[in-house]
Write a protein that holds these residues in place. Structure first.
Motif, PDB file in Angstrom:
ATOM      1  N   ASN A 138      -7.700  -0.196  -6.120  1.00  0.00           N
ATOM      2  CA  ASN A 138      -7.636   0.851  -5.100  1.00  0.00           C
ATOM      3  C   ASN A 138      -6.284   1.565  -5.043  1.00  0.00           C
ATOM      4  OD1 ASN A 138      -5.994  -1.065  -3.953  1.00  0.00           O
ATOM      5  ND2 ASN A 138      -7.131  -1.224  -2.025  1.00  0.00           N
ATOM      6  N   GLY A 139      -5.358   1.248  -5.963  1.00  0.00           N
ATOM      7  CA  GLY A 139      -4.048   1.894  -5.991  1.00  0.00           C
ATOM      8  C   GLY A 139      -2.943   1.082  -5.354  1.00  0.00           C
ATOM      9  N   ASP A 140      -3.279  -0.037  -4.729  1.00  0.00           N
ATOM     10  CA  ASP A 140      -2.287  -0.917  -4.126  1.00  0.00           C
ATOM     11  C   ASP A 140      -1.691  -1.845  -5.179  1.00  0.00           C
ATOM     12  OD1 ASP A 140      -3.149   0.277  -1.786  1.00  0.00           O
ATOM     13  OD2 ASP A 140      -4.084  -1.530  -0.967  1.00  0.00           O
ATOM     14  N   VAL A 141      -0.672  -2.598  -4.780  1.00  0.00           N
ATOM     15  CA  VAL A 141      -0.073  -3.614  -5.629  1.00  0.00           C
ATOM     16  C   VAL A 141      -0.094  -4.937  -4.870  1.00  0.00           C
ATOM     17  CG1 VAL A 141       2.095  -4.410  -6.673  1.00  0.00           C
ATOM     18  CG2 VAL A 141       1.380  -2.049  -6.974  1.00  0.00           C
ATOM     19  N   PRO A 147      -9.725  -6.767 -11.297  1.00  0.00           N
ATOM     20  CA  PRO A 147     -11.009  -6.096 -11.530  1.00  0.00           C
ATOM     21  C   PRO A 147     -11.491  -5.397 -10.265  1.00  0.00           C
ATOM     22  CG  PRO A 147     -11.293  -8.472 -11.375  1.00  0.00           C
ATOM     23  CD  PRO A 147      -9.820  -8.208 -11.343  1.00  0.00           C
ATOM     24  N   ALA A 148     -12.265  -4.359 -10.450  1.00  0.00           N
ATOM     25  CA  ALA A 148     -12.845  -3.642  -9.314  1.00  0.00           C
ATOM     26  C   ALA A 148     -13.811  -4.557  -8.579  1.00  0.00           C
ATOM     27  CB  ALA A 148     -13.568  -2.395  -9.797  1.00  0.00           C
ATOM     28  N   ARG A 199       0.847  -1.190   0.000  1.00  0.00           N
ATOM     29  CA  ARG A 199       0.000   0.000   0.000  1.00  0.00           C
ATOM     30  C   ARG A 199       0.880   1.236   0.000  1.00  0.00           C
ATOM     31  NH1 ARG A 199      -2.063   3.135   3.658  1.00  0.00           N
ATOM     32  NH2 ARG A 199      -1.218   2.010   5.417  1.00  0.00           N
ATOM     33  N   GLY A 200       0.432   2.281  -0.670  1.00  0.00           N
ATOM     34  CA  GLY A 200       1.154   3.546  -0.728  1.00  0.00           C
ATOM     35  C   GLY A 200       1.156   4.080  -2.148  1.00  0.00           C
TER      36      GLY A 200
END
Length: 94
Positions: A39-42, A92-93, A9-10
């Motif tokens: 959500n922007g995480d990896v 996917p979202a 996260r970040g």
């Protein structure tokens, strides 16, 4: 062989995180995959020799130079016998 499922996260998208991860995995002989989350995480999975996998987990907690890792969680999983390292399409979202 060990396997670690990693969630990072970040500021980790748009900074060559996945490409650098793939290159390092290839250099160390670690198999698995990496992908962006909606959500922007990896998210990544590393599988291989214990020292090599730990090296990748350690790198994941820092990332490439432009990344700003806020949190990196690694969970042990049973090895699945992955043979290569892949950059997957974004998840996917939900």
């Amino acid at each position: 062989m060990i396997r670690r499922h990693v969630h990072v996260r970040g500021l980790v998208q748009g900074v060559y995180y996945r490409d650098t991860c793939r290159r390092l995995a290839d250099e160390t002989g670690v198999s698995g995959w990496v992908r962006n989350l909606h959500n922007g995480d990896v998210e990544a999975v590393f599988e291989g020799a214990p020292g090599d996998v730990q090296r990748l987990v350690g790198w994941a907690s820092v990332g490439p130079g432009a990344a700003e890792v806020a949190e990196c969680r690694a969970v042990a999983e049973d090895p699945e016998g992955d043979q290569d390292f892949r950059v997957l399409d974004d998840a996917p979202a939900a």
